[in-house]
Design a protein around this motif. Structure first.
Motif, PDB file in Angstrom:
ATOM      1  N   GLU A 182     -41.258 106.965 -53.138  1.00  0.00           N
ATOM      2  CA  GLU A 182     -40.935 106.490 -54.482  1.00  0.00           C
ATOM      3  C   GLU A 182     -42.212 106.292 -55.282  1.00  0.00           C
ATOM      4  N   GLY A 227     -43.149 101.434 -49.690  1.00  0.00           N
ATOM      5  CA  GLY A 227     -42.802 101.646 -48.286  1.00  0.00           C
ATOM      6  C   GLY A 227     -41.784 102.752 -48.038  1.00  0.00           C
ATOM      7  N   SER A 228     -41.381 103.473 -49.059  1.00  0.00           N
ATOM      8  CA  SER A 228     -40.353 104.504 -48.878  1.00  0.00           C
ATOM      9  C   SER A 228     -40.837 105.699 -48.063  1.00  0.00           C
ATOM     10  N   CYS A 229     -42.146 105.881 -47.958  1.00  0.00           N
ATOM     11  CA  CYS A 229     -42.669 107.044 -47.240  1.00  0.00           C
ATOM     12  C   CYS A 229     -43.097 106.672 -45.824  1.00  0.00           C
ATOM     13  N   LYS A 230     -42.531 105.575 -45.312  1.00  0.00           N
ATOM     14  CA  LYS A 230     -42.829 105.149 -43.948  1.00  0.00           C
ATOM     15  C   LYS A 230     -42.526 106.278 -42.950  1.00  0.00           C
ATOM     16  N   ALA A 231     -43.395 106.475 -41.982  1.00  0.00           N
ATOM     17  CA  ALA A 231     -43.196 107.494 -40.958  1.00  0.00           C
ATOM     18  C   ALA A 231     -43.828 106.986 -39.667  1.00  0.00           C
ATOM     19  N   ARG A 232     -43.743 107.789 -38.629  1.00  0.00           N
ATOM     20  CA  ARG A 232     -44.285 107.350 -37.351  1.00  0.00           C
ATOM     21  C   ARG A 232     -45.150 108.443 -36.746  1.00  0.00           C
ATOM     22  N   LYS A 248     -44.438  98.511 -38.429  1.00  0.00           N
ATOM     23  CA  LYS A 248     -44.536  98.059 -37.037  1.00  0.00           C
ATOM     24  C   LYS A 248     -45.651  98.858 -36.374  1.00  0.00           C
ATOM     25  N   GLU A 257     -46.294 103.089 -36.835  1.00  0.00           N
ATOM     26  CA  GLU A 257     -45.770 103.424 -38.161  1.00  0.00           C
ATOM     27  C   GLU A 257     -46.910 103.539 -39.165  1.00  0.00           C
ATOM     28  N   VAL A 262     -40.124 111.273 -39.396  1.00  0.00           N
ATOM     29  CA  VAL A 262     -39.766 110.764 -40.729  1.00  0.00           C
ATOM     30  C   VAL A 262     -38.300 110.335 -40.692  1.00  0.00           C
ATOM     31  N   PRO A 263     -37.976 109.086 -41.092  1.00  0.00           N
ATOM     32  CA  PRO A 263     -36.629 108.553 -40.881  1.00  0.00           C
ATOM     33  C   PRO A 263     -35.637 108.890 -41.990  1.00  0.00           C
ATOM     34  N   ALA A 264     -35.739 110.048 -42.587  1.00  0.00           N
ATOM     35  CA  ALA A 264     -34.776 110.418 -43.624  1.00  0.00           C
ATOM     36  C   ALA A 264     -34.691 111.932 -43.646  1.00  0.00           C
ATOM     37  N   ALA A 265     -33.587 112.437 -44.168  1.00  0.00           N
ATOM     38  CA  ALA A 265     -33.434 113.882 -44.260  1.00  0.00           C
ATOM     39  C   ALA A 265     -34.476 114.443 -45.221  1.00  0.00           C
TER      40      ALA A 265
END
Lengths: 347, 109
Positions: A36, A43-48, A68, A73, A89-92
């Motif tokens: 965003e 924080g919308s681009c959080k990934a691991r 975390k 993360e 990445v936790p989103a499509a």
């Protein structure tokens, strides 16, 4: 260096340059990674991180407090790869809109500084080549001697242009705004990346518009109003604008908003809501064709719209608390669908 | 878990049982029980969730679900996980065989 993102049925691989944010590299490659603000706040681009090494970037990024670390993360808008990496990445990851321009790194020249109020400045960034963007989009901007990128929405709109107009509000202790408000500023080389953002205006959607802006959040909405005005969109579509500022001396774009209102007097309604001062429209205050009000802008706006507006797209732009305060009543009381709300939160 | 009148219709409330947090929702003709966070970015839905007309919306990124089925609507990409529930003697019972948690991403099996 290569970044690899594996999803269930697909894997995405893209190149990232030395020192380049992973988010920017992916978007530049046409991979629609989630984001965003693109500048470390939301924080919308959080990934691991699953494999590889990276530098996590700005240590004080506000969104970092929700990460975390034991799960590796990271914020893609801050992280820079130092080796090939594999990340989750936790989103499509969906394709871009067909008419979306892929964002790119551009070097431009900042100039034409003009004060709009005691603490709001407008300036231009001139680019070597004309580009296209959707009204309502933003660029991230990096200036000499200031660490990191900041996001600014374009005020202007043209189908193709090599001049981007931005506004910035002075913040005490804000490195970028101190640079902007420094009297010694002249023409400077700035690095920008964009266009970004999904709070966009698309005339072919045929929506009426309901807009709420706090302070400099008006920037992207000006771009939308300008675009709509130029193509006579408001001959047969409504736009209702609520623009919140503190006092009369904090108001800007009064003439521009008045001009758009006067061009489409029946279909455009512009309210300017003062939170800290009762202002009436008269010779002394000169609010042009704007309708003054008093109070918090989101409260005035939500009281000023009727429910059941199925064809109305809401555009919300301002500080996160203002945007958040709008979303809940829009959905609960005014029955807006989630797909009829577009917002731009900036910190 | 709680009395049937503890959660108003078209709303939800968080309860903690033996260290497991559960959201209990009153969907009109019954109750549903979900894990406490949004399956997208783990926002606590007790704060970010909006219940309206049988639809739950997380106000962070506007993911939405049908509160009765947990099925995603609009931009949401993952369903809500649900515990089995039943009502007995004015009490909402939730069957917790094990704590339900969302996978952070799908490919991490």
């Amino acid at each position: 260096m290569k970044i690899e993102i594996e999803k269930k049925d697909q894997s995405f691989v893209f190149e990232v340059m030395q020192g380049e944010k992973i988010l920017y590299a992916g978007l530049r490659a046409g991979i629609s990674l989630p984001y965003e603000c693109a500048t470390g706040t939301c924080g919308s681009c959080k990934a691991r991180l699953k494999e590889g090494d990276l530098q996590s970037g700005w240590p004080d990024a506000p969104a970092r407090k929700n990460l975390k670390t034991e799960r590796q993360e990271l914020l893609m808008c801050q992280a820079e790869a130092t080796s090939d990496c594999r990340i989750g990445v936790p989103a499509a990851i969906k394709p871009f809109r067909q008419d979306d321009l892929k964002p790119q790194h551009i070097k431009g020249i900042s100039s034409n500084w003009r004060l709009l109020t005691h603490d709001v400045m407008q300036f231009d960034v001139t680019l070597p080549d004309a580009i296209s963007f959707h009204a309502g989009q933003f660029f991230v901007v990096k200036t000499p001697g200031v660490e990191g990128f900041r996001a600014y929405s374009m005020v202007n709109y043209a189908p193709e242009t090599n001049v981007l107009e931005f506004i910035i509000k002075k913040k005490p202790g804000g490195g970028f705004s101190e640079w902007v408000f420094d009297d010694k500023r002249g023409k400077d080389l700035v690095e920008i990346f964009g266009p970004l953002g999904r709070a966009t205006f698309h005339p072919d959607e045929n929506h009426d518009l309901f807009m709420i802006a706090g302070g400099s959040g008006i920037a992207g909405l000006m771009s939308i109003l300008q675009h709509g005005s130029e193509i006579d969109y408001f001959s047969d579509h409504q736009a209702t604008v609520f623009f919140g500022v503190r006092t009369r001396k904090d108001a800007f774009f009064v003439d521009q908003l008045s001009a758009i209102k006067r061009k489409f007097p029946d279909n455009i309604h512009v309210n300017i809501i003062f939170s800290d001062e009762q202002v009436t429209n008269g010779a002394a205050s000169d609010l042009g064709a704007l309708q003054p009000g008093f109070g918090m802008v989101h409260e005035a706006a939500l009281a000023g719209i009727a429910p059941g507006t199925a064809n109305t797209m809401a555009y919300l732009a301002g500080p996160p608390p203002m945007v958040d305060a709008c979303i809940r009543p829009l959905i609960m009381d005014l029955k807006f669908g989630a797909n009829m709300i577009r917002y731009d939160k900036f910190g | 878990m709680c009395a049937t009148d503890a959660v108003a219709e078209d709303s939800m409330k968080r309860f903690d049982v033996e260290g497991i947090a559960i959201l209990v929702a009153n969907v009109g003709d019954g109750f549903r029980a979900y894990p406490p966070v949004c399956p997208h970015m783990e926002e606590f839905l007790e704060n970010s969730g909006i219940c309206a007309g049988g639809v739950l919306t997380c106000d962070r990124h506007l993911w939405q679900w049908d509160m009765k089925t947990g099925e995603p609507q609009g931009p949401a990409e993952k369903p809500l996980l649900m515990y089995d529930t039943k009502e007995e003697d004015g009490q909402v019972m939730v069957l917790i065989e094990q704590e339900l948690e969302y996978e952070f991403d799908d490919d991490d099996d």
